[in-house]
Design a protein around this motif. Structure first.
Motif, PDB file in Angstrom:
ATOM      1  N   SER B  75      62.726  63.535  92.094  1.00  0.00           N
ATOM      2  CA  SER B  75      62.025  64.823  92.096  1.00  0.00           C
ATOM      3  C   SER B  75      63.016  65.984  92.237  1.00  0.00           C
ATOM      4  O   SER B  75      62.839  67.029  91.609  1.00  0.00           O
ATOM      5  CB  SER B  75      61.019  64.878  93.249  1.00  0.00           C
ATOM      6  OG  SER B  75      60.087  63.824  93.137  1.00  0.00           O
ATOM      7  N   ALA B  78      64.663  66.470  88.979  1.00  0.00           N
ATOM      8  CA  ALA B  78      63.695  67.047  88.037  1.00  0.00           C
ATOM      9  C   ALA B  78      63.542  68.543  88.277  1.00  0.00           C
ATOM     10  O   ALA B  78      63.522  69.342  87.339  1.00  0.00           O
ATOM     11  CB  ALA B  78      62.346  66.346  88.175  1.00  0.00           C
ATOM     12  N   LEU B 129      60.176  62.589  86.563  1.00  0.00           N
ATOM     13  CA  LEU B 129      58.983  62.571  87.415  1.00  0.00           C
ATOM     14  C   LEU B 129      58.095  61.370  87.111  1.00  0.00           C
ATOM     15  O   LEU B 129      57.390  60.871  87.989  1.00  0.00           O
ATOM     16  CB  LEU B 129      58.191  63.864  87.244  1.00  0.00           C
ATOM     17  CG  LEU B 129      58.885  65.127  87.767  1.00  0.00           C
ATOM     18  CD1 LEU B 129      58.007  66.334  87.527  1.00  0.00           C
ATOM     19  CD2 LEU B 129      59.209  64.991  89.254  1.00  0.00           C
ATOM     20  N   ASN B 132      59.205  58.362  88.952  1.00  0.00           N
ATOM     21  CA  ASN B 132      58.797  58.393  90.354  1.00  0.00           C
ATOM     22  C   ASN B 132      57.825  57.267  90.700  1.00  0.00           C
ATOM     23  O   ASN B 132      57.832  56.767  91.826  1.00  0.00           O
ATOM     24  CB  ASN B 132      58.107  59.728  90.659  1.00  0.00           C
ATOM     25  CG  ASN B 132      58.984  60.653  91.489  1.00  0.00           C
ATOM     26  OD1 ASN B 132      59.914  60.198  92.179  1.00  0.00           O
ATOM     27  ND2 ASN B 132      58.705  61.934  91.431  1.00  0.00           N
ATOM     28  N   LEU B 145      53.355  65.508  89.989  1.00  0.00           N
ATOM     29  CA  LEU B 145      53.176  66.132  88.670  1.00  0.00           C
ATOM     30  C   LEU B 145      52.188  67.294  88.749  1.00  0.00           C
ATOM     31  O   LEU B 145      52.358  68.318  88.077  1.00  0.00           O
ATOM     32  CB  LEU B 145      52.717  65.092  87.650  1.00  0.00           C
ATOM     33  CG  LEU B 145      53.820  64.163  87.133  1.00  0.00           C
ATOM     34  CD1 LEU B 145      53.221  62.917  86.488  1.00  0.00           C
ATOM     35  CD2 LEU B 145      54.723  64.888  86.136  1.00  0.00           C
TER      36      LEU B 145
END
Lengths: 352, 352
Positions: B75, B78, B129, B132, B145
């Protein structure tokens, strides 16, 4: 099998209505807590005249896989939004004047606004896909997001290839170079992702739920159909009147776009014609002469480049039809399945 | 509490290393099946000099919530990519020359490539993501998200507000107008989303897993801290030497950017000064005179606009600190928690 235009037209129209209603609700749902003027801009491209080809393929694929339209609504609307985001940015990248018969976002509001509206369109598409979790469950929602990631990645890579051709002034390209680029830039988001996401939306839960290997044939089917579609779209651009097609007449020649037909001509033309063609293509659009563009179009026709494009499109569609007969084990025989087959004909028929 | 610069520096550096390693692997992982030259461009902005503030806040928030760095890596990387995508497009929208001490993607490769590289950067952020799900599970992956969707939506709305000010030549704005815009454009993706996503990554599973209402205080905390951050960033831009800051000196005045300080000056200046200032601001950047820009900066200092900015930033940080003391029930007392508190000081201290 006879080509059933009325079925194609009806399902295209129905899908478009579903998508526009979903988008209307989406924009209105975000407006109260959002910044109003942005939502007016967001609605521009999606509500212009358009075929909504991608949502129609997605919904039909879901129904052919045994699902209901309801399961595919959000994904279909999301895909239409991704397509529109792509068009808004594409118009900035190509410095285009017209889109769907109207002036581009770029010309209406400038590059800054157009870039931001494209970004915002992508965000709202993602919002729709996240709401999928409530309708078809967490796992499918995430699988669909994975498909969209792949689709978007292929598209930006295809776009990068084409932009490099433009920046490095590359015209010396064969059919295979063209097909590789268009596979990434067009096929994924026009056919492959709609087909695959449709199956993920519609396939009944349980043992039949598709594994990655089940969806593989859809990559090849979408590849073949997508290339045929892109060639035919470019044929339409070269041949149609502006009022019919919604862009400038032969706009691709004005833009210097590398189409299968243009690349064929540059390979096949004699030295003098090739030289003149390159000089025209390398002239900035606003400095091009209409008579030069017309000469190029006529020369391409005479050289058999248009016929070459049509032949290639036919060949790709024939291969798609052959593949479609044998590999789509997860589809039922129903109206939606029939529509998907008809679409293969539709692609080439509309360019005739 | 004393401001502990060494802790801030260390965790910023560690987070940056984690993120750069993750991004390196991401680019190399996509390269073999992708289009190589695109990945070279993708790596440009992220590997330029930078603080990696957002990943550091995210990782610290995860650890403060009781999690491990490992749970937050994807994350964090990202978020850094989303930030970079935003910068690449922002530079196109603002027609900027420099970013992080180097020439912008826009100037290096043109608007077409820059728009596409920004889009590609967003796609790869989404890929991280989606991965994840393997590390922290399906549900958390989807919740994150959703946070990213909100963050990106707020950012494009804030951007739309600012672009409208520019296009409609609006300078008559008060502190509240400014704060509302910056809340959307800056706070969400710089502070609010990193804090909230951090908690979602790090919070132990089970009864303590945060509900939406638990995360609400982080919106206000991030709002207060984010506004302070943006004001201080703009103060640095006005005051720092180009070599220190990595952009042009007073680049915001050259660009005509609506900062809290500039808007204060335009409200407080006498009629003649206001008129001269507006004339300067409305002159295209390349036609501005250095002496005019210097005059404007001096006039802003004299009118107390810089002091006003500093006072407002202090006030926002003080409110953030007060809120931070009482509302963050899901955080433990550990090093990462200490870092988050120190960051509040860091924001204003770096602009002094």
């Amino acid at each position: 099998m006879a080509y059933d235009r009325s079925l194609v037209d009806r399902l295209l129209r129905e899908s478009r209505e579903i998508v526009l209603q979903e988008l209307q609700e989406l924009f209105e749902g975000n407006r109260p807590t959002g910044y109003g003027p942005l939502y007016d801009l967001l609605a521009d491209y999606p509500f212009r005249e358009g075929k909504s080809l991608r949502p129609a393929i997605l919904i039909a694929s879901a129904r052919a896989a045994g699902g209901r339209t309801e399961q595919a609504r959000l994904s279909a609307a999301a895909l239409e939004l991704y397509h529109n985001a792509f068009l808004v940015h594409d118009d900035v990248e190509d410095d285009s004047d017209f889109r769907r018969g109207e002036v581009t976002m770029l010309r209406l509001h400038g590059a800054a606004v157009a870039v931001n509206v494209g970004d915002a369109t992508n965000v709202l598409a993602m919002q729709l896909l996240l709401r999928n979790a409530e309708v078809i469950g967490l796992r499918r929602a995430l699988l669909i997001l994975c498909e969209v990631e792949r689709m978007a990645r292929e598209s930006v890579e295809g776009q990068a290839v084409e932009l490099d051709w433009i920046r490095q002034d590359i015209f010396d390209l064969n059919d295979q170079d063209y097909v590789r680029m268009a596979y990434k830039k067009t096929c994924w988001y026009t056919v492959i992702a709609p087909l695959r996401i449709g199956v993920l939306c519609g396939c009944p839960a349980g043992v039949r739920f598709p594994m990655e290997r089940d969806l593989v044939p859809l990559i090849e089917l979408g590849h073949l159909a997508g290339i045929a579609f892109q060639i035919c779209d470019d044929l339409l651009n070269l041949e149609a009147e502006p009022s019919v097609y919604g862009k400038e007449a032969a706009g691709d020649l004005w833009e210097g776009k590398r189409t299968l037909m243009l690349l064929h001509f540059l390979r096949e033309a004699d030295t003098a014609s090739r030289k003149r063609a390159l000089a025209i293509l390398q002239t900035p659009r606003r400095k091009k002469e209409p008579t030069d563009v017309q000469w190029l179009l006529d020369a391409m026709i005479e050289r058999g480049s248009i016929a070459h494009g049509r032949r290639m499109a036919d060949r790709f569609v024939e291969r798609a039809i052959a593949l479609d007969e044998y590999s789509m084990t997860f589809y039922e025989e129903n109206e939606a399945r029939h529509f998907l087959r008809e679409m293969l004909w539709y692609v080439v028929e509309r360019a005739k």
